[in-house]
Scaffold this active site. Structure first.
Site, PDB file in Angstrom:
ATOM      1  CB  ILE A 181      -5.831 -62.775   2.244  1.00  0.00           C
ATOM      2  CG1 ILE A 181      -6.448 -61.574   1.553  1.00  0.00           C
ATOM      3  CG2 ILE A 181      -6.667 -63.220   3.423  1.00  0.00           C
ATOM      4  CD1 ILE A 181      -5.799 -61.182   0.255  1.00  0.00           C
ATOM      5  CB  SER A 188      -3.157 -67.589  13.559  1.00  0.00           C
ATOM      6  OG  SER A 188      -3.388 -67.942  12.225  1.00  0.00           O
ATOM      7  NE  ARG A 189      -5.495 -73.825  12.143  1.00  0.00           N
ATOM      8  CZ  ARG A 189      -5.640 -74.557  11.053  1.00  0.00           C
ATOM      9  NH1 ARG A 189      -6.413 -75.610  11.087  1.00  0.00           N
ATOM     10  NH2 ARG A 189      -5.017 -74.249   9.932  1.00  0.00           N
ATOM     11  CE  LYS A 208     -12.935 -64.779  -2.596  1.00  0.00           C
ATOM     12  NZ  LYS A 208     -11.657 -65.426  -3.114  1.00  0.00           N
ATOM     13  CG  ASP A 235     -10.503 -68.864  -3.494  1.00  0.00           C
ATOM     14  OD1 ASP A 235     -10.933 -68.744  -2.345  1.00  0.00           O
ATOM     15  OD2 ASP A 235      -9.558 -68.157  -3.949  1.00  0.00           O
TER      16      ASP A 235
HETATM   17  P1  NAP Z   1      -4.109 -69.054   3.819  1.00  0.00           P
HETATM   18  O1  NAP Z   1      -2.823 -68.419   3.387  1.00  0.00           O
HETATM   19  O2  NAP Z   1      -4.215 -70.533   3.849  1.00  0.00           O
HETATM   20  O3  NAP Z   1      -4.393 -68.422   5.247  1.00  0.00           O
HETATM   21  C1  NAP Z   1      -5.518 -68.696   6.009  1.00  0.00           C
HETATM   22  C2  NAP Z   1      -5.052 -68.937   7.443  1.00  0.00           C
HETATM   23  O4  NAP Z   1      -6.194 -69.290   8.209  1.00  0.00           O
HETATM   24  C3  NAP Z   1      -4.107 -70.113   7.538  1.00  0.00           C
HETATM   25  O5  NAP Z   1      -2.761 -69.702   7.403  1.00  0.00           O
HETATM   26  C4  NAP Z   1      -4.412 -70.688   8.884  1.00  0.00           C
HETATM   27  O6  NAP Z   1      -3.482 -70.176   9.846  1.00  0.00           O
HETATM   28  C5  NAP Z   1      -5.795 -70.186   9.235  1.00  0.00           C
HETATM   29  N1  NAP Z   1      -6.797 -71.257   9.332  1.00  0.00           N
HETATM   30  C6  NAP Z   1      -7.781 -71.324  10.239  1.00  0.00           C
HETATM   31  N2  NAP Z   1      -8.539 -72.398  10.043  1.00  0.00           N
HETATM   32  C7  NAP Z   1      -8.020 -73.045   9.007  1.00  0.00           C
HETATM   33  C8  NAP Z   1      -8.377 -74.242   8.341  1.00  0.00           C
HETATM   34  N3  NAP Z   1      -9.425 -74.995   8.756  1.00  0.00           N
HETATM   35  N4  NAP Z   1      -7.622 -74.631   7.290  1.00  0.00           N
HETATM   36  C9  NAP Z   1      -6.560 -73.889   6.895  1.00  0.00           C
HETATM   37  N5  NAP Z   1      -6.187 -72.729   7.491  1.00  0.00           N
HETATM   38  C10 NAP Z   1      -6.917 -72.318   8.541  1.00  0.00           C
HETATM   39  O7  NAP Z   1      -5.327 -68.535   2.943  1.00  0.00           O
HETATM   40  P2  NAP Z   1      -5.518 -67.076   2.316  1.00  0.00           P
HETATM   41  O8  NAP Z   1      -5.002 -67.050   0.947  1.00  0.00           O
HETATM   42  O9  NAP Z   1      -5.067 -66.064   3.278  1.00  0.00           O
HETATM   43  O10 NAP Z   1      -7.103 -67.080   2.171  1.00  0.00           O
HETATM   44  C11 NAP Z   1      -7.950 -66.891   3.288  1.00  0.00           C
HETATM   45  C12 NAP Z   1      -9.285 -66.352   2.791  1.00  0.00           C
HETATM   46  O11 NAP Z   1      -9.024 -65.107   2.098  1.00  0.00           O
HETATM   47  C13 NAP Z   1      -9.984 -67.273   1.787  1.00  0.00           C
HETATM   48  O12 NAP Z   1     -11.357 -67.259   1.986  1.00  0.00           O
HETATM   49  C14 NAP Z   1      -9.635 -66.637   0.429  1.00  0.00           C
HETATM   50  O13 NAP Z   1     -10.642 -66.868  -0.550  1.00  0.00           O
HETATM   51  C15 NAP Z   1      -9.583 -65.173   0.794  1.00  0.00           C
HETATM   52  N6  NAP Z   1      -8.741 -64.385  -0.132  1.00  0.00           N
HETATM   53  C16 NAP Z   1      -7.490 -64.815  -0.478  1.00  0.00           C
HETATM   54  C17 NAP Z   1      -6.750 -64.106  -1.416  1.00  0.00           C
HETATM   55  C18 NAP Z   1      -5.368 -64.522  -1.858  1.00  0.00           C
HETATM   56  O14 NAP Z   1      -4.810 -63.898  -2.778  1.00  0.00           O
HETATM   57  N7  NAP Z   1      -4.737 -65.511  -1.257  1.00  0.00           N
HETATM   58  C19 NAP Z   1      -7.295 -62.952  -1.996  1.00  0.00           C
HETATM   59  C20 NAP Z   1      -8.542 -62.502  -1.561  1.00  0.00           C
HETATM   60  C21 NAP Z   1      -9.259 -63.246  -0.644  1.00  0.00           C
HETATM   61  P3  NAP Z   1      -3.169 -71.099  11.121  1.00  0.00           P
HETATM   62  O15 NAP Z   1      -2.685 -72.398  10.626  1.00  0.00           O
HETATM   63  O16 NAP Z   1      -2.128 -70.306  11.872  1.00  0.00           O
HETATM   64  O17 NAP Z   1      -4.480 -71.208  11.862  1.00  0.00           O
END
Ligand code: NAP
Length: 308
Positions: free
Chosen positions: A14, A36-37, A90, A168
């Site tokens: 996101i 970011s980690r 969110k 989610d």
């Molecule tokens: P994602 O691709 O998994 O990215 C989140 C990033 O946060 C990870 O790449 C990771 O990067 C970091 N991170 C830090 N602590 C973490 C942990 N304990 N476990 C896993 N990753 C961790 O997820 P995302 O889709 O971007 O979603 C993130 C948030 O945005 C969620 O709350 C989701 O509901 C919201 N969101 C997502 C979307 C969508 O379409 N995907 C849409 C709207 C809102 P590092 O490993 O580099 O730390």
């Protein structure tokens, strides 16, 4: 006014899909660094964690947190304790109490806190609310059916405790209905299906009532391949309003009223830019309360294991 110096934590899907373009297009923000980690961002100082980032950049005034919900509280608390404003993806937390803690802390420290509900910034949400405000409603039904493999490829956190599973995406629908309906909703019944090998649900059916007795039902499903469905149908005495495509389109009695390109994240950053100078709090808990109540009230069933 000078641009707000911003840091971002959690460089994942996101952040790359929505936050970076919205921030770069908004002159109210100057993105200074990310934390970011594992991930880094070309052309920007990148740090392993938020503490390193803030230590290296004392000029950062506000932080946008884009991690999964399970790690949000610890990061947000640290940022507020460090005297910076916070914007959170969110859902605003993995529990209700941790979000209340952040609201209290932001108030005490006189800092802005924004719990973002991006779906509320979909173009048809305000027109739908206005249509509803002039009518007597009979019932509301939400159908939110999407493909987790497409939207969350390989993201195991969604299946872990606190990852919310099908809530989610479902919480986006709840964020819309709690914004457009006139009264608070009460969870009456819920059925949650948990894959045998996972800790969060893959489908949920919800039965709610508003405090005036309006029935509101929802069907959340996370294995829908083919066309995806993000619809809310509001039946009034004199017509049926349908919000579709997650609030990007609206029709009344089947006749299209509005259809616009999605512009949710630019709207979120415009709102955050308003909150920062006045240390405003925008953290509506209603969608998360309903999810918590579904977990409290819901009947649980075990279904087939889920594998990517
Ligand atoms: P994602 O691709 O998994 O990215 C989140 C990033 O946060 C990870 O790449 C990771 O990067 C970091 N991170 C830090 N602590 C973490 C942990 N304990 N476990 C896993 N990753 C961790 O997820 P995302 O889709 O971007 O979603 C993130 C948030 O945005 C969620 O709350 C989701 O509901 C919201 N969101 C997502 C979307 C969508 O379409 N995907 C849409 C709207 C809102 P590092 O490993 O580099 O730390």
């Amino acid at each position: 006014m000078a641009a707000i110096k911003l840091g971002l934590v959690g460089v994942g899907k996101i952040a790359r899909d929505q936050h970076f373009p919205a921030i770069h297009a908004n002159p109210d923000f100057d993105l200074v660094a990310v934390a970011s980690r594992h991930a880094t961002v070309d052309g920007l100082p990148s740090y392993h964690d938020v503490a390193e980032m803030l230590a290296a950049h004392p000029e950062i005034e506000a932080v946008s947190i884009c991690t999964p919900p399970q790690s949000r509280h610890e990061i947000a608390r640290f940022v507020l304790e460090s005297g910076r404003h916070v914007m959170m993806e969110k859902p605003p937390g993995a529990t209700v109490t941790e979000v209340h803690d952040l609201i209290d802390l932001a108030c005490r420290r006189d800092l802005a806190l924004m719990a973002t509900w991006h779906s509320r910034y979909a173009p048809a949400v305000i027109p739908a609310k206005e249509w509803i405000a002039q009518r007597r409603l009979r019932r509301v039904h939400v159908t939110w059916r999407e493909d987790v493999r497409h939207w969350h490829p390989g993201q195991d956190w969604v299946w872990e405790a606190g990852g919310l599973g099908v809530f989610d995406p479902g919480i986006n629908a709840l964020s819309i209905i709690t914004a457009i309906l006139p009264n608070p909703l009460i969870m009456q019944e819920a059925t949650l299906d948990f894959p045998a090998n996972r800790h969060s649900p893959v489908t949920a059916t919800l039965s709610m009532k508003d405090v005036a007795g309006l029935p509101v039902t929802a069907d959340f499903h996370w294995l829908q391949t083919g066309p995806q469905t993000w619809d809310i149908q509001v039946e009034a005495e004199d017509g049926v309003l349908t919000l579709s495509r997650g609030g990007a389109a609206m029709s009344i009695d089947g006749v299209a009223q509005l259809e616009q390109k999605e512009q949710e994240y630019p709207g979120l950053y415009r709102r955050f830019a308003q909150l920062v100078p006045k240390a405003g709090i925008d953290a509506d808990m209603a969608p998360l309360h309903l999810v918590a109540d579904a977990f409290l009230r819901g009947e649980r069933r075990t279904v087939d294991a889920f594998h990517w």
